[in-house]
Design a protein around this motif. Structure first.
Motif, PDB file in Angstrom:
ATOM      1  N   THR A  38      47.052  41.672  48.251  1.00  0.00           N
ATOM      2  CA  THR A  38      45.846  41.229  47.546  1.00  0.00           C
ATOM      3  C   THR A  38      45.964  41.615  46.077  1.00  0.00           C
ATOM      4  N   ARG A  39      45.097  41.031  45.298  1.00  0.00           N
ATOM      5  CA  ARG A  39      45.192  41.349  43.875  1.00  0.00           C
ATOM      6  C   ARG A  39      43.833  41.325  43.226  1.00  0.00           C
ATOM      7  N   PHE A  40      43.739  42.064  42.133  1.00  0.00           N
ATOM      8  CA  PHE A  40      42.570  41.987  41.261  1.00  0.00           C
ATOM      9  C   PHE A  40      43.121  41.434  39.960  1.00  0.00           C
ATOM     10  N   ALA A  41      42.492  40.377  39.464  1.00  0.00           N
ATOM     11  CA  ALA A  41      43.096  39.643  38.347  1.00  0.00           C
ATOM     12  C   ALA A  41      42.108  39.422  37.214  1.00  0.00           C
ATOM     13  N   PRO A  42      41.654  40.504  36.596  1.00  0.00           N
ATOM     14  CA  PRO A  42      40.630  40.342  35.562  1.00  0.00           C
ATOM     15  C   PRO A  42      41.199  39.890  34.222  1.00  0.00           C
ATOM     16  N   SER A  43      40.328  39.314  33.417  1.00  0.00           N
ATOM     17  CA  SER A  43      40.664  39.096  32.011  1.00  0.00           C
ATOM     18  C   SER A  43      40.351  40.398  31.285  1.00  0.00           C
ATOM     19  N   PRO A  44      41.150  40.727  30.303  1.00  0.00           N
ATOM     20  CA  PRO A  44      40.966  42.047  29.649  1.00  0.00           C
ATOM     21  C   PRO A  44      39.857  42.027  28.623  1.00  0.00           C
ATOM     22  N   ILE A  74      46.857  41.127  34.922  1.00  0.00           N
ATOM     23  CA  ILE A  74      45.965  40.921  33.787  1.00  0.00           C
ATOM     24  C   ILE A  74      46.046  39.457  33.358  1.00  0.00           C
ATOM     25  N   GLU A  75      44.924  38.788  33.378  1.00  0.00           N
ATOM     26  CA  GLU A  75      44.892  37.360  33.071  1.00  0.00           C
ATOM     27  C   GLU A  75      44.439  37.172  31.629  1.00  0.00           C
ATOM     28  N   ASP A  76      45.423  37.170  30.750  1.00  0.00           N
ATOM     29  CA  ASP A  76      45.107  37.170  29.318  1.00  0.00           C
ATOM     30  C   ASP A  76      45.562  35.892  28.641  1.00  0.00           C
ATOM     31  N   THR A 235      47.047  27.165  31.676  1.00  0.00           N
ATOM     32  CA  THR A 235      45.624  27.354  31.965  1.00  0.00           C
ATOM     33  C   THR A 235      45.526  28.341  33.125  1.00  0.00           C
ATOM     34  N   TYR A 236      44.320  28.885  33.293  1.00  0.00           N
ATOM     35  CA  TYR A 236      44.112  29.829  34.392  1.00  0.00           C
ATOM     36  C   TYR A 236      44.522  29.227  35.735  1.00  0.00           C
ATOM     37  N   HIS A 237      44.141  27.960  35.957  1.00  0.00           N
ATOM     38  CA  HIS A 237      44.383  27.358  37.275  1.00  0.00           C
ATOM     39  C   HIS A 237      45.874  27.331  37.619  1.00  0.00           C
ATOM     40  N   ALA A 239      48.289  29.062  36.188  1.00  0.00           N
ATOM     41  CA  ALA A 239      48.836  30.422  36.241  1.00  0.00           C
ATOM     42  C   ALA A 239      48.501  31.075  37.588  1.00  0.00           C
ATOM     43  N   HIS A 240      47.304  30.843  38.076  1.00  0.00           N
ATOM     44  CA  HIS A 240      46.902  31.434  39.367  1.00  0.00           C
ATOM     45  C   HIS A 240      47.858  31.005  40.477  1.00  0.00           C
ATOM     46  N   ALA A 241      48.159  29.699  40.529  1.00  0.00           N
ATOM     47  CA  ALA A 241      49.023  29.214  41.606  1.00  0.00           C
ATOM     48  C   ALA A 241      50.423  29.825  41.479  1.00  0.00           C
ATOM     49  N   HIS A 251      46.288  36.966  50.213  1.00  0.00           N
ATOM     50  CA  HIS A 251      44.837  36.762  50.228  1.00  0.00           C
ATOM     51  C   HIS A 251      44.283  36.803  48.812  1.00  0.00           C
ATOM     52  N   VAL A 252      43.631  35.723  48.442  1.00  0.00           N
ATOM     53  CA  VAL A 252      42.984  35.670  47.138  1.00  0.00           C
ATOM     54  C   VAL A 252      41.501  35.976  47.361  1.00  0.00           C
ATOM     55  N   ILE A 253      41.110  37.170  46.919  1.00  0.00           N
ATOM     56  CA  ILE A 253      39.721  37.607  47.111  1.00  0.00           C
ATOM     57  C   ILE A 253      39.102  37.705  45.729  1.00  0.00           C
ATOM     58  N   ARG A 254      38.040  36.958  45.473  1.00  0.00           N
ATOM     59  CA  ARG A 254      37.492  36.910  44.113  1.00  0.00           C
ATOM     60  C   ARG A 254      36.049  36.427  44.164  1.00  0.00           C
ATOM     61  N   GLY A 255      35.436  36.391  42.998  1.00  0.00           N
ATOM     62  CA  GLY A 255      34.038  35.988  42.907  1.00  0.00           C
ATOM     63  C   GLY A 255      33.838  34.529  43.290  1.00  0.00           C
ATOM     64  N   ASP A 256      32.655  34.224  43.831  1.00  0.00           N
ATOM     65  CA  ASP A 256      32.471  32.865  44.350  1.00  0.00           C
ATOM     66  C   ASP A 256      32.224  31.818  43.274  1.00  0.00           C
ATOM     67  N   GLU A 257      32.242  32.248  41.997  1.00  0.00           N
ATOM     68  CA  GLU A 257      32.175  31.239  40.945  1.00  0.00           C
ATOM     69  C   GLU A 257      33.445  30.374  40.940  1.00  0.00           C
ATOM     70  N   TRP A 258      34.456  30.829  41.674  1.00  0.00           N
ATOM     71  CA  TRP A 258      35.722  30.081  41.721  1.00  0.00           C
ATOM     72  C   TRP A 258      35.797  29.088  42.872  1.00  0.00           C
ATOM     73  N   ILE A 259      34.783  29.063  43.723  1.00  0.00           N
ATOM     74  CA  ILE A 259      34.858  28.174  44.895  1.00  0.00           C
ATOM     75  C   ILE A 259      35.059  26.720  44.497  1.00  0.00           C
TER      76      ILE A 259
HETATM   77  N1  GLU Z   1      40.856  35.895  35.746  1.00  0.00           N
HETATM   78  C1  GLU Z   1      39.905  35.430  36.687  1.00  0.00           C
HETATM   79  C2  GLU Z   1      38.586  36.117  36.369  1.00  0.00           C
HETATM   80  O1  GLU Z   1      38.518  36.793  35.397  1.00  0.00           O
HETATM   81  C3  GLU Z   1      40.363  35.785  38.084  1.00  0.00           C
HETATM   82  C4  GLU Z   1      40.034  34.818  39.142  1.00  0.00           C
HETATM   83  C5  GLU Z   1      40.867  35.111  40.372  1.00  0.00           C
HETATM   84  O2  GLU Z   1      40.790  36.236  40.863  1.00  0.00           O
HETATM   85  O3  GLU Z   1      41.595  34.215  40.812  1.00  0.00           O
HETATM   86  O4  GLU Z   1      37.610  36.010  37.047  1.00  0.00           O
END
Ligand code: GLU
Length: 553
Positions: A38-44, A74-76, A235-237, A239-241, A251-259
């Protein structure tokens, strides 16, 4: 060479590696069956939201409970600003709560693990290898539209009131540009983005099983989304793939704004020839306001920032414990049945997460925290309170550290029993809790004296106690002595007797000790008064009794 291959060579002259090379460079992990990566992928952004910590915690639990790996990426790609502080802030925030990554970015400019780099701005070469392959296969193409042209397309679509707007199908003006023209535009040095040639169709739907929300069905993606921006940054999309494939996230576990992006993401995984990971989308943490619910807001709610908890002095154990109650509704029952078990023993289950958003409540956090602190040893409470005070309250730090044994003894009063007191929810309450042990923080006051005790009686109690007080007493002797004060003061040592015949007495033994308690501590409710007296010591006790008497006139 096919035209697509020629186009790919023109677009990516420097790319020599292939996707197969990447597959070998980042091979599937050798983990046991069922292990989750699993991963946590925040923007800094420099701000770690409590919701971010929450999803990082859920991701970490999924990894640790399956002997998997939890990584920090880190998603920068979006942010052009200086990110050093942003990265450090996130790592500091995660570490403060023990949600450290096993792999990935470990500090600014520091990484650990064989699947990196873990910072998107350092992965351009990897994205370009995959992008090149997509061009070779006719799945991506350069789009030379300017901002103005894109704006004009949009305006037309709005005028036509189309349901689906954007760059797709016949609106995707560079989708089918002949190779010769592409070549000419490139030769002119025209800037371009690289777009997906979406295989999606308007009348088809896709469905997937979200591990939290259940089965979800949505229209397929038809947009020829941008994969690489004009500067070659993905783009984020996209890069994510690429990242989740080559970091071998399961497992990609993240906020539901990405659904809403999942149809696109699944399509991207498929066109790239990657296996689609499992998705789990977490509903945001909510706050109750005026009878309604809203998201915890970075702008409006100080408790949205994880730094708030350190500042206020909530122990990390309390915050984690509370986040677990928000994560799984059965956590509290489990905790009652397993009061001493470590949090890691809880059988966490994604399926038991709220689909609509757990309600965050600081009062509840306070209650959870009081429980957590009530079962800590006095030494632990002392150490943690001291560590907090060092950063946030120099005066408290100086007082507590003056005599660490005495300070520990203060926290030891009434601790360790079956029903420990639950006075402290956070370290910023410690100063008030210990205040009467330090003359620097304490002023004798009889303001708390209950109304049923007259100042005359109080004065008599203090006189009698001053005469009787013997610091050599053990607890029983001390209490017997207080009982012995009663009769000469027209009080009774027997509370029952008082209740049966209240008019016959001026008060009972509880009232007598309340007078002493208020004189020594300024409060009616304290932990064990004998222990307090012992810690205060004879001189302080006598001095306070004296002052209290003077106050009574
Ligand atoms: N960088 C995205 C964010 O800041 C991460 C989304 C994801 O976890 O796929 O929310």
């Amino acid at each position: 060479m096919t035209e697509n291959q020629q186009l790919a060579a023109l677009l990516f002259p420097g790319v020599t590696q292939t996707v197969d090379d990447l597959e070998q460079r980042f091979p599937p992990r050798s983990l046991k069956d069922g292990a989750r990566v699993t991963r946590f992928a925040p923007s800094p952004t420099g701000f770690l939201h409590i919701g971010g910590l929450f999803s990082a915690l859920i991701s970490k639990l999924n990894a640790t409970t399956t002997d998997g790996v939890f990584l920090l990426r880190i998603e920068d790609t979006d942010k052009k600003r200086e990110i050093e502080d942003g990265v450090s802030e996130i790592i500091k925030g995660l570490r403060a709560f023990g949600v450290d990554p096993d792999e990935g970015v470990m500090g600014f400019g520091q990484e650990s693990g064989a699947y990196g780099p873990y910072q998107q701005s350092r992965r351009a070469e990897i994205y370009h290898v995959v992008a090149k392959k997509l061009v070779e296969e006719g799945l991506a193409y350069p789009c030379f539209c300017t901002e103005e042209e894109l704006g004009a397309i949009r305006e037309k679509q709005e005028a036509l009131q189309l349901d689906t707007k954007g760059y797709y199908g016949a609106w995707a003006v560079y989708r089918d540009t002949p190779f010769e023209k592409q070549k000419a535009l490139l030769a002119q040095g025209r800037p371009y983005t690289l777009r997906l040639r979406s295989p999606g169709s308007m009348d088809k739907r896709i469905s997937f099983d979200d591990l939290i929300k259940g089965r979800i069905e949505m229209p397929e993606n038809v947009q020829d989304v941008v994969l690489l921006k004009q500067d070659g940054i993905p783009t984020y999309h996209f890069a994510h793939a690429v990242d989740d494939h080559f970091m071998r996230s399961t497992h990609v576990i993240r906020g539901d704004e990405w659904i809403s992006s999942v149809p696109l993401h699944i399509q991207l995984f498929k066109v790239c020839g990657f296996r689609v990971p499992k998705y789990a989308h977490i509903a945001p943490i909510m706050k109750e306001e005026n009878g309604g619910k809203r998201k915890l807001s970075k702008r409006k709610d100080p408790e949205a920032a994880v730094t708030y908890y350190a500042e206020q002095g909530y122990p990390k154990e309390s915050v984690l414990e509370y986040l677990l109650t928000l994560a799984n509704s059965n956590f509290e029952d489990w905790r009652r049945a397993n009061p001493d078990a470590p949090q890691s023993a809880f059988p966490f289950n994604l399926k038991k997460m709220s689909t609509s958003g757990a309600l965050f409540d600081l009062t509840k956090l306070g209650d959870v925290s009081k429980n957590v602190i009530s079962v800590m040893t006095a030494e632990t409470v002392f150490e943690k309170a001291l560590a907090w005070a060092k950063d946030y309250d120099p005066q408290l730090y100086a007082l507590l550290s003056r005599d660490s044994l005495r300070s520990t003894a203060i926290f030891d009063i009434d601790r360790g029993g079956k029903k420990p007191r639950k006075d402290i929810a956070k370290w910023d309450e410690v100063k008030d809790y210990v205040s009467y042990f330090f003359d620097e923080l304490f002023t004798v006051s009889m303001a708390e004296l209950p109304d049923n005790i007259t100042p005359d009686l109080a004065k008599d109690v203090l006189d009698a106690y001053t005469a009787a007080f013997d610091p050599a007493d053990d607890k029983q002797q001390w209490f017997d002595r207080i009982k012995d004060l009663c009769a000469p003061l027209d009080c009774t040592p027997n509370v029952k007797e008082y209740k049966q015949n209240p008019d016959a007495f001026k008060g009972h033994v509880g009232d007598v000790s309340t007078v002493i308690r208020v004189a020594l501590t300024g409060r009616r409710n304290t932990p064990d008064l004998y222990a307090i007296t012992a810690i205060l010591g004879e001189d302080t006790v006598r001095a306070r009794l004296q002052k209290a008497k003077a106050l009574l006139g």
